[in-house]
Scaffold this active site. Structure first.
Site, PDB file in Angstrom:
ATOM      1  N   LEU A  97      34.845  32.909  31.757  1.00 31.31           N
ATOM      2  CA  LEU A  97      34.499  32.872  32.996  1.00 31.31           C
ATOM      3  C   LEU A  97      34.389  34.548  33.412  1.00 31.31           C
ATOM      4  CD1 LEU A  97      37.551  30.583  34.080  1.00 31.31           C
ATOM      5  CD2 LEU A  97      35.466  30.280  34.111  1.00 31.31           C
ATOM      6  N   ASP A  98      33.575  34.595  33.943  1.00 28.92           N
ATOM      7  CA  ASP A  98      33.577  36.563  34.440  1.00 28.92           C
ATOM      8  C   ASP A  98      34.393  37.045  35.572  1.00 28.92           C
ATOM      9  OD1 ASP A  98      30.845  36.012  34.033  1.00 28.92           O
ATOM     10  OD2 ASP A  98      30.438  36.229  36.386  1.00 28.92           O
ATOM     11  N   ARG A  99      34.837  38.299  35.149  1.00 40.70           N
ATOM     12  CA  ARG A  99      36.507  38.664  35.676  1.00 40.70           C
ATOM     13  C   ARG A  99      37.062  38.369  36.866  1.00 40.70           C
ATOM     14  NH1 ARG A  99      38.368  44.606  33.982  1.00 40.70           N
ATOM     15  NH2 ARG A  99      40.452  44.902  35.567  1.00 40.70           N
ATOM     16  N   VAL A 143      36.330  36.184  38.144  1.00 38.68           N
ATOM     17  CA  VAL A 143      36.856  34.061  38.179  1.00 38.68           C
ATOM     18  C   VAL A 143      37.938  33.982  38.209  1.00 38.68           C
ATOM     19  CG1 VAL A 143      35.930  32.009  38.401  1.00 38.68           C
ATOM     20  CG2 VAL A 143      34.269  33.812  39.186  1.00 38.68           C
TER      21      VAL A 143
END
Length: 244
Positions: free
Chosen positions: A68-70, A72
């Site tokens: 997951l993107d940072r 998110v």
């Protein structure tokens, strides 16, 4: 769902745990794995927790299966054995791993539900992704289904199911149709204020257990704060119901 929390890791909720898997709710703004920032990362925090909770000597194995993107938050699964990691990675590659997200976007989508298909190209030097013509060298197909489940004058609450797992996929595809995510500083800077938290949440991760083959469903709902709180909790409970 377990109500247990990991100790010493910033109070990370455990969604599922057995000898093979560890499912948690990722906190926002924590990198999934070590990056150039040097900030504490999720993989390291979880390994340390396992080492302490189970009093394990030496290194602890924990396999990263998806990211997951940072900025998110939400449901994530990790593998506690190399065999589980290998099988789960195969599940992801075979597209038998369901990934469902909640997102708040600016404006109104072109239809109440639909499928978005684009070709995306990542620039590793800037860590940005752009939509490019099909057939572009290095471009990768990106596909998602969306359904609008709530609207206000300014924002739409969207249920998104990914069919491909491209970098920044949801963020780029939503921007491409004129509906950038609330708080997205990278792909919606002109419509968002600095410091706003991106409104993208991993609501459901579902997959066959790598050993027992039982269907595992992890559910995590976004926090009751703006802009998520623009819609009642019942909307989320209905749209992101964890069905086995």
């Amino acid at each position: 769902m377990m109500s247990q929390h990991l100790q010493g890791t910033g109070d990370i909720p455990i969604l599922f745990e057995d000898n093979h898997l560890l499912g948690i709710t990722k906190p926002v703004n924590v990198p999934t794995q070590e990056d150039a920032s040097g900030d504490p990362d999720l993989l390291t925090l979880l390994k340390q927790d396992l080492k302490e909770r189970y009093n394990k000597p030496g290194n602890v194995y924990l396999g990263l299966v998806h990211r997951l993107d940072r900025p998110v938050g939400g449901a994530m699964i990790f593998a506690k054995t190399s065999k589980a990691a290998s099988r789960l990675s195969e599940t992801v590659r075979g597209r038998h791993f369901r990934k469902i997200y909640a997102a708040v976007v600016h404006g109104k989508l072109p239809a109440q539900q639909g499928t978005l298909k684009h070709t995306l190209l990542k620039d590793g030097s800037t860590n940005t992704v752009t939509v490019v013509p099909q057939g572009t060298v290095g471009g990768k197909d990106a596909v998602l289904d969306y359904q609008v489940i709530g609207e206000t004058d300014r924002y739409s609450l969207v249920h998104i199911e990914l069919h491909t797992g491209r970098s920044h996929q949801i963020r780029v595809q939503m921007k491409e149709i004129g509906c950038p995510l609330f708080g997205d500083q990278k792909y919606g800077a002109s419509m968002n204020k600095p410091g706003q938290q991106i409104a993208l949440w991993s609501a459901i991760a579902a997959f066959p257990h790598p050993v027992t083959k039982e269907e595992i469903v992890l559910q995590s709902l976004p926090p009751r704060e703006f802009p998520w709180a623009e819609w009642p909790a019942a909307v989320y409970d209905k749209a992101f119901k964890a069905e086995h």
